[in-house]
Design an enzyme around this catalytic site. Structure first.
Site, mmCIF file in Angstrom:
data_model
loop_
_atom_site.group_PDB
_atom_site.id
_atom_site.type_symbol
_atom_site.label_atom_id
_atom_site.label_comp_id
_atom_site.label_asym_id
_atom_site.label_seq_id
_atom_site.Cartn_x
_atom_site.Cartn_y
_atom_site.Cartn_z
ATOM 1 N N THR B 13 14.625 -24.856 17.109
ATOM 2 C CA THR B 13 14.832 -23.281 17.524
ATOM 3 C C THR B 13 13.533 -22.655 18.213
ATOM 4 O OG1 THR B 13 16.324 -23.354 15.604
ATOM 5 C CG2 THR B 13 15.688 -21.163 16.633
ATOM 6 N N LYS B 45 12.742 -35.607 19.840
ATOM 7 C CA LYS B 45 13.247 -37.213 19.570
ATOM 8 C C LYS B 45 14.678 -36.936 19.632
ATOM 9 C CE LYS B 45 9.531 -39.072 17.395
ATOM 10 N NZ LYS B 45 8.673 -39.658 18.705
ATOM 11 N N GLU B 129 0.296 -17.188 16.994
ATOM 12 C CA GLU B 129 0.728 -15.567 16.558
ATOM 13 C C GLU B 129 2.213 -15.807 15.981
ATOM 14 O OE1 GLU B 129 -0.413 -12.326 17.576
ATOM 15 O OE2 GLU B 129 1.091 -12.170 15.962
ATOM 16 N N VAL B 132 3.092 -16.280 11.303
ATOM 17 C CA VAL B 132 3.221 -15.322 10.351
ATOM 18 C C VAL B 132 4.182 -14.346 10.902
ATOM 19 C CG1 VAL B 132 2.172 -13.680 8.536
ATOM 20 C CG2 VAL B 132 0.862 -15.963 9.140
ATOM 21 N N GLY B 134 6.903 -14.007 12.533
ATOM 22 C CA GLY B 134 7.467 -14.630 13.731
ATOM 23 C C GLY B 134 7.315 -13.882 14.859
ATOM 24 N N ILE B 136 6.160 -10.574 14.998
ATOM 25 C CA ILE B 136 5.540 -9.562 14.783
ATOM 26 C C ILE B 136 3.963 -9.694 15.205
ATOM 27 C CG2 ILE B 136 4.555 -7.894 13.080
ATOM 28 C CD1 ILE B 136 6.859 -8.757 11.172
ATOM 29 N N ASP B 201 6.993 -20.802 1.388
ATOM 30 C CA ASP B 201 6.526 -20.407 2.661
ATOM 31 C C ASP B 201 5.674 -19.318 2.762
ATOM 32 O OD1 ASP B 201 7.508 -20.385 5.405
ATOM 33 O OD2 ASP B 201 8.086 -18.204 4.664
ATOM 34 N N LYS B 205 1.757 -18.093 4.697
ATOM 35 C CA LYS B 205 1.712 -16.999 5.493
ATOM 36 C C LYS B 205 0.378 -16.212 4.748
ATOM 37 C CE LYS B 205 6.084 -17.446 7.104
ATOM 38 N NZ LYS B 205 7.566 -17.016 7.215
ATOM 39 N N GLY B 301 13.515 -16.469 13.988
ATOM 40 C CA GLY B 301 14.394 -16.337 14.968
ATOM 41 C C GLY B 301 13.854 -16.989 16.348
#
Lengths: 429, 429
Positions: B13, B45, B129, B132, B134, B136, B201, B205, B301
């Site tokens: 992604t 891969k 960047e 943490v 995404g 922002i 997760d 961060k 995203g």
């Protein structure tokens, strides 16, 4: 350790905030950068009247040339405000190869082109993080992290005075006049508040933001401007019933290759990230093809803006240290056409002050129809027959020129005393 | 025009989002920077299983050495995730003097020290960047504009999955289980959601954010961690009655020279800027001695994170162009002591599942008292006598060790089935 010398011109709130922040964090900054940083001269005309900050006598001066002409000073902080004589001082400093740091929104908005030209010619830098949103780090973010973004719109609450007044009107139901008086008492509004309440201050800031977001220099004169002096607490009440709040927004939006550019009070949906920004706080919302971002923080204040200027000083030092001045220069590279206001398409909330006589609603509604404006809602509060009352009309999305035509003809009705329209901000144009 | 060649390792992604954003904005970026930028190799891969993005066959590869060992590639985008083999690939790229761009939070949190060491030795750069928040732009902001700030706390909603679940529980009153299923259906949660819902997760961060804010490397193992699996919709309802919402927050706060560091669901006042962040959106709140800032945007995203990575690529190119690699290196320069959880002082909301029998409230309240915990409010809902019911206790501010003692002794009461405490986040410690 290499020492970098800083000269400061203008020692009001922001000048003091900058020096204070730099002195407080000096050791930390020097350790991080491996470079010494020293304020060697502070120029101000008002030493006599006293400043609430102790400064060693040997660095005080009232002669700007002691900064501008000192070849050892590499960084000049301009914190005077206004164009004259700030523009001259900054130009001279740049011409001598100095890096300039300024929070002067009027200077950047009106003289940006010349200053960046000078800066490029002399291989130096101009920083202005404090010029928009005070302590909010938006300028570097737009010039650097978001440079590659395809930005569609930028919307700001960039004036704390007006946001404070509208917040008070909304939360405490006080009138504009009372909220303004309160703002003056608290030091949030100037004795002559025109620059803020009429939206001039916000036009400088949106011109700067639009220039950065859309990569073309925007003329501040092209920004459509309305202030907040005509907003009533009733307007805010009615807006809330419809699911909106009223905010003075500075809006720049891309429409095809052109841009729409305006400062005005609008009805903003309560779901919008800017709707929860109250008081003197500022916020900037940026929507690009891939992300919606909101930056929120203090829009003014010596300490907060001073910290933003120290961020600039750090960046300046890094460029000096790495001999990378000019690393992030002017990001304008296209011509932008600002669309005329008449072509704007939006919903409108129209307040009509009219005599409460039989048939008045029909008369007004007919004029909307005659101008091609269709209505989505009407609210006529209970009032005394024969007396003046405010009636609210919510229109469907329609071109501004139709709204203006409707306002004109409604204004001409003999039962109507006043007409006022507020646009609804729905993220479309 | 100079051409800078980019190699990409990992084409999921985020890898795809990065390449897409770069290709979409290529012309604009090249015009702005005066430097060409070209993706010359993409290693993955999984080409066999098909990727929803068309890539010229000649730049496809399944061999990472085609990127790492190509002397012409100056920028390597690592978008594989995880430590093994990403750490090896990134280390090798840095050792060969390449700039590395990675959104890999686990890699930066666990191997940051080694990577920045390598980067410094080889006079190159590591950018992260996207690691943490995404999309922002918080990392650059902390390392650059806020470097000189005296930061007191950083609080993040840095996990979209858990924020979505808690938002659904709050807005729709669905159970945790149902909200989780819904999140899985919408692709907001993994089939095995442990990493998100148990807070792992977020620990990566906050370790990264704390490292940047407090200028000392923080060991991710030192982050206290609780997930959200035990939160009930009733908890959220009771919180709301008290003027709070429940959010999974990642908190790092300076206490003297030490720091408090934790990921846990907390009661957050509805007036806090983070309280209005719903759904998968992320936000980071930073409070320094001079300013309160909130940064809000998409936490994940491919497109949003890809844009953040393109911001990194732009910065990387500028450093290459100006021969200023290393311009913003590691900002750690002190040792930080993470305080043990027991020393934390906070209000607590304690939920006790107990038999509704006469005297039960008194028994529980006595145990609070015996542990030195005084109560500010109690709520015992109407229930069926003799059946189990949840009783809520709101404590005054008290040390964590007292709360733990109280929980232990309440748990031991024969009328009590379960005890669960949620801390109240009030900006103090």
């Amino acid at each position: 350790m290499r020492q970098i010398k800083v000269g400061v011109i203008g020692f009001g709130t922001v000048g003091m905030g900058t020096v204070k922040a730099l002195w407080n964090q000096k050791e930390e900054i020097e350790k991080e950068l491996g470079v010494g940083v020293k304020v060697v001269k502070i120029v101000d005309k008002e030493w006599m009247i006293g400043r609430p900050m102790v400064v060693p006598p040997d660095i005080k001066s009232s002669d700007p040339s002691e900064v501008i002409d000192d070849p050892e000073i590499e960084i000049v902080v301009e914190a005077m405000g206004g164009i004259d004589p700030a523009f001259d001082y900054v130009s001279q400093a740049l011409a001598r190869g100095k890096t300039v740091i300024t929070p002067n929104k009027e200077l950047i908005a009106k003289k940006g082109r010349e200053l960046f030209q000078l800066s490029a010619e002399n291989e130096t830098d101009v920083y202005f993080e404090g010029a928009v949103g005070g302590g909010i780090p938006i300028i570097h973010t737009l010039k650097e992290q978001l440079l590659g973004d395809d930005i569609l719109e930028v919307i700001g609450i960039v004036n704390g005075t007006t946001n404070y007044i509208l917040s008070e009107m909304s939360l405490r139901k006080t009138s504009f006049e009372k909220a303004l008086e309160d703002a003056k008492r608290k030091g949030f509004a100037e004795p002559i508040p025109t620059n803020d309440v009429e939206g001039y201050d916000s036009t400088y800031k949106i011109a700067i933001l639009a220039t950065l977001c859309f990569h073309g220099r925007v003329d501040v004169e092209k920004v459509y401007r309305e202030g907040i002096t005509r907003i009533l607490t009733d307007d805010i009440e009615y807006a809330r019933e419809l699911g909106y709040t009223i905010k003075l927004l500075a809006i720049a939006r891309r429409i095809g290759e052109d841009i729409e550019l305006r400062v005005q009070p609008v009805l903003l949906p309560l779901s919008h990230p800017l709707s929860t920004v109250f008081g003197v706080e500022n916020a900037i919302y940026v929507r690009s093809r891939t992300r919606d971002l909101t930056f929120r923080g203090p829009g003014a204040g010596g300490d907060a803006t001073g910290s933003a200027m120290v961020g600039d000083i750090i960046d300046a030092i890094r460029n000096i240290k790495y001999e990378a001045r000019g690393r992030v220069g002017c990001t304008c590279m296209r011509d932008l056409t600002v669309l005329p206001m008449e072509s704007l398409i939006s919903q409108n909330c129209v307040r009509v002050l009219a005599l409460d006589v039989p048939g008045v609603l029909g008369k007004i509604a007919s004029e909307f129809g005659n101008s091609g404006v269709s209505l989505s809602a009407v609210k006529q509060p209970v009032s005394t027959p024969g007396k003046l009352t405010n009636i609210y009309f919510l229109t469907h999305r329609i071109q501004e020129r139709n709204i203006q035509k409707a306002i004109q003809s409604i204004q001409n009705l003999d039962v109507v005393k006043d007409v006022y329209a507020i646009r609804v901000e729905d993220g479309e144009s």
